[in-house]
Design an enzyme around this catalytic site. Sequence first.
Site, PDB file in Angstrom:
ATOM      1  N   LYS A  91       0.856  -1.183   0.000  1.00  0.00           N
ATOM      2  CA  LYS A  91       0.000   0.000   0.000  1.00  0.00           C
ATOM      3  C   LYS A  91       0.897   1.240   0.000  1.00  0.00           C
ATOM      4  CE  LYS A  91      -3.871  -2.216   2.335  1.00  0.00           C
ATOM      5  NZ  LYS A  91      -3.296  -3.578   2.148  1.00  0.00           N
ATOM      6  N   ASP A 125      -1.435  -2.049  -4.043  1.00  0.00           N
ATOM      7  CA  ASP A 125      -2.822  -2.129  -3.599  1.00  0.00           C
ATOM      8  C   ASP A 125      -3.531  -0.781  -3.765  1.00  0.00           C
ATOM      9  OD1 ASP A 125      -2.859  -4.805  -2.872  1.00  0.00           O
ATOM     10  OD2 ASP A 125      -2.176  -4.403  -0.836  1.00  0.00           O
ATOM     11  N   GLN A 154     -11.013  -1.250  -8.225  1.00  0.00           N
ATOM     12  CA  GLN A 154     -12.171  -1.606  -7.408  1.00  0.00           C
ATOM     13  C   GLN A 154     -13.450  -1.400  -8.224  1.00  0.00           C
ATOM     14  OE1 GLN A 154     -10.892  -0.434  -2.974  1.00  0.00           O
ATOM     15  NE2 GLN A 154     -10.778   1.294  -4.365  1.00  0.00           N
ATOM     16  N   ARG A 175      -5.217  -6.323 -10.825  1.00  0.00           N
ATOM     17  CA  ARG A 175      -6.051  -7.138  -9.943  1.00  0.00           C
ATOM     18  C   ARG A 175      -7.405  -6.446  -9.868  1.00  0.00           C
ATOM     19  NH1 ARG A 175      -4.379  -6.658  -4.028  1.00  0.00           N
ATOM     20  NH2 ARG A 175      -2.891  -8.356  -4.379  1.00  0.00           N
ATOM     21  N   LYS A 178     -13.922  -6.150  -5.844  1.00  0.00           N
ATOM     22  CA  LYS A 178     -15.147  -5.361  -5.681  1.00  0.00           C
ATOM     23  C   LYS A 178     -14.863  -4.036  -4.988  1.00  0.00           C
ATOM     24  CE  LYS A 178     -18.574  -9.109  -5.359  1.00  0.00           C
ATOM     25  NZ  LYS A 178     -19.452  -9.857  -4.414  1.00  0.00           N
ATOM     26  N   GLY A 179     -14.017  -4.057  -3.955  1.00  0.00           N
ATOM     27  CA  GLY A 179     -13.761  -2.867  -3.151  1.00  0.00           C
ATOM     28  C   GLY A 179     -14.414  -2.994  -1.789  1.00  0.00           C
ATOM     29  N   THR A 217     -11.794 -12.461  -6.191  1.00  0.00           N
ATOM     30  CA  THR A 217     -13.167 -12.576  -5.693  1.00  0.00           C
ATOM     31  C   THR A 217     -13.376 -13.938  -5.045  1.00  0.00           C
ATOM     32  OG1 THR A 217     -15.507 -12.392  -6.278  1.00  0.00           O
ATOM     33  CG2 THR A 217     -14.080 -13.485  -7.871  1.00  0.00           C
ATOM     34  N   HIS A 218     -14.314 -13.981  -4.080  1.00  0.00           N
ATOM     35  CA  HIS A 218     -14.766 -15.244  -3.516  1.00  0.00           C
ATOM     36  C   HIS A 218     -16.227 -15.482  -3.899  1.00  0.00           C
ATOM     37  CE1 HIS A 218     -11.745 -13.428  -0.777  1.00  0.00           C
ATOM     38  NE2 HIS A 218     -11.185 -14.593  -0.954  1.00  0.00           N
ATOM     39  N   ARG A 279      -9.799  -2.385  11.666  1.00  0.00           N
ATOM     40  CA  ARG A 279     -10.110  -1.430  10.604  1.00  0.00           C
ATOM     41  C   ARG A 279     -10.924  -2.103   9.497  1.00  0.00           C
ATOM     42  NH1 ARG A 279      -5.546   0.371  10.253  1.00  0.00           N
ATOM     43  NH2 ARG A 279      -4.672  -0.942   8.619  1.00  0.00           N
ATOM     44  N   ARG A 280     -10.516  -3.306   9.126  1.00  0.00           N
ATOM     45  CA  ARG A 280     -11.245  -4.024   8.082  1.00  0.00           C
ATOM     46  C   ARG A 280     -12.673  -4.345   8.528  1.00  0.00           C
ATOM     47  NH1 ARG A 280      -8.305  -1.988   5.356  1.00  0.00           N
ATOM     48  NH2 ARG A 280      -6.727  -2.827   3.954  1.00  0.00           N
TER      49      ARG A 280
END
Length: 309
Positions: A91, A125, A154, A175, A178-179, A217-218, A279-280
């Site tokens: 980042k 990133d 994103q 890469r 979605k974001g 993505t998952h 944070r996530r």
Amino acid sequence: MGLFDRVMAGAVPVIPRPIVREVSSRYIAGTRLEDAVRVIRALNSEGCVATVDVLGESTTDKARASATLSEYKRVVDTLERNGLESGISVKLTALGLALDEELCRANLEELVEYAGERGRFVRVDMEDSPYTEKTIRMVLDARSRHENVGAVIQAYMRRSIDDVQRLVEAGVSVRLCKGIYDEPREIAYKDYDTVRQNYVFLLEELLRGGCYVGVATHDEYLVWHALRLVHQLGVSKDRYEFQMLLGVDEELRRILVRDGHKVRVYVPYGEQWYEYSTRRLKENPKIAGYVTLDVLQSVGGALKRVAGH
């Protein structure tokens, strides 16, 4: 986003630190580089490659940005020494973007060159919207001199189609995700289905444009569309890969590997695991809801084990 998820996101600050650590251990390799090495070695044995992220961002201290650069060099050297199949993800705020743009540019240049000399790829990133344009510009600038650097787009950002066109024109590896940041509606799509549709639209633009694409993505709906596009456009397997987070939908990961697709797993580590985790969770209430359910299930399992004794 449900009421439950929003409530759980608001409760993140009061979740006990040991519980956050227990839950996050599925998604974070550990606090040390040695932990990441162990995880990557296991992933390689399963047929996956990896990308390593040193936890820590929003640096406002020059010395810390320099320390992060040094740590990433140590990561690159360690990957080489152990013969591991992995690149690195960074980042820009960890390299000082929030402090000094020119400092960050110099740090990124040094890192990309160092990694390139050792055959390692650097994925830059994408962070939240205040840094989007600066990040795109910095990646394009680095890519004009080095092939081993790529960007992240994103799908929920309204500007992403324009950014994709810029990256396609420059031949940048992308890469596509979605974001996760909580952005205002004027700059980001809020509707779940709209984000999905935009993801598919952007993916097709990238594949048609000849970019190497990391399908991050998952969401099996998006995986299906990726496979459809690869088939319809005749995209060879050396022009794309699937990318997943450590500890998330390992069954889908195994299916993709079994079917002969390249899969890269995002492996974060570092002392700032708690800051990263909380944070996530706050940025993505849906994940906070999942984590809370995970915690409740873990507590329930522990109580059953105690009762069994």
